[in-house]
Scaffold this motif. Structure first.
Motif, mmCIF file in Angstrom:
data_model
loop_
_atom_site.group_PDB
_atom_site.id
_atom_site.type_symbol
_atom_site.label_atom_id
_atom_site.label_comp_id
_atom_site.label_asym_id
_atom_site.label_seq_id
_atom_site.Cartn_x
_atom_site.Cartn_y
_atom_site.Cartn_z
ATOM 1 N N UNK A 100 32.807 71.208 49.414
ATOM 2 C CA UNK A 100 32.073 70.031 48.951
ATOM 3 C C UNK A 100 30.574 70.260 49.200
ATOM 4 N N UNK A 101 29.738 69.553 48.465
ATOM 5 C CA UNK A 101 28.299 69.728 48.623
ATOM 6 C C UNK A 101 27.714 68.863 49.744
ATOM 7 N N UNK A 102 28.513 67.955 50.312
ATOM 8 C CA UNK A 102 28.003 67.052 51.343
ATOM 9 C C UNK A 102 28.735 67.182 52.679
ATOM 10 N N UNK A 103 29.733 68.048 52.746
ATOM 11 C CA UNK A 103 30.528 68.169 53.968
ATOM 12 C C UNK A 103 30.998 69.603 54.141
ATOM 13 N N UNK A 104 30.945 70.082 55.376
ATOM 14 C CA UNK A 104 31.498 71.380 55.719
ATOM 15 C C UNK A 104 32.250 71.241 57.025
ATOM 16 N N UNK A 105 33.088 72.219 57.370
ATOM 17 C CA UNK A 105 33.857 72.121 58.606
ATOM 18 C C UNK A 105 32.977 72.127 59.851
ATOM 19 N N UNK A 106 31.779 72.659 59.728
ATOM 20 C CA UNK A 106 30.752 72.545 60.759
ATOM 21 C C UNK A 106 29.470 72.188 60.020
ATOM 22 N N UNK A 107 28.769 71.182 60.498
ATOM 23 C CA UNK A 107 27.491 70.818 59.885
ATOM 24 C C UNK A 107 26.570 70.236 60.935
ATOM 25 N N UNK A 152 24.741 72.500 55.789
ATOM 26 C CA UNK A 152 26.102 73.011 55.641
ATOM 27 C C UNK A 152 26.118 74.505 55.935
ATOM 28 N N UNK A 153 27.279 75.046 56.248
ATOM 29 C CA UNK A 153 27.330 76.449 56.655
ATOM 30 C C UNK A 153 27.161 77.448 55.516
#
Length: 169
Positions: A65-72, A99-100
């Motif tokens: 996604x462009x607004x969420x990553x598993x680490x941000x 985002x990563x």
């Protein structure tokens, strides 16, 4: 320059982690809140967010996604207006989520790299206090340090950056 903060070319000359890997069976999901202010110009670090094991798996399979990553990492522009959120808490209206572009974690250590047009390259390398994190997760939150490491934002390095844990609402 704040305590633990280093500026200049030495701080800029760091290697970022590449690729996306997570190993081991662990649950790091939650919000990691800086225990001391981390600020670069008008940008203040609000949180380091970590998703669930399935968020890691999706990202690593290319479902991003462009607004969420598993680490941000989320930063707020402290010069932006304030707003009242759903919970009644006030926050700045302008935020950036980094985002990563790479990460590696095994549940005991974390390496993160990302980039943002306003902040530049952002990296973090840290270690979890596994026992403290386990206690914090059982309570839903903790004021004690559960993650400690070195954060770099552009040319600014923050050594010994400590985070407490919050499970979220």
């Amino acid at each position: 320059v704040k305590a633990g903060q280093v500026e200049g070319p030495v701080a800029a000359a760091h290697e970022a982690v590449t690729g996306f890997t997570h190993t081991g069976a662990f649950d790091l999901a939650g919000f990691y809140m800086p225990q001391a202010e981390v600020r670069v110009g008008s940008w203040r670090l609000e949180q380091l967010g970590v998703g669930s094991a399935s968020d890691f798996a999706q990202w690593e399979q290319g479902d991003r996604m462009s607004t969420f990553g598993p680490i941000l990492l989320e930063f707020a522009d402290t010069t932006s207006p304030m707003q009242t959120g759903e919970t009644g808490a006030e926050s700045h209206t302008v935020k950036v989520r980094v985002l990563p572009t790479g990460y590696a974690t095994d549940g005991k250590t974390m390496k993160f790299a990302g980039t943002d047009p306003k902040l530049g390259q952002v990296t973090f390398e840290g270690d979890f206090d596994v026992a403290a994190l386990s206690d914090a997760k059982a309570q839903g939150a903790s004021e004690q340090t559960v993650l400690n490491g070195t954060l770099r934002v552009g040319d600014t390095q923050f050594a010994n950056t400590r985070f407490s844990f919050y499970a979220g609402d």
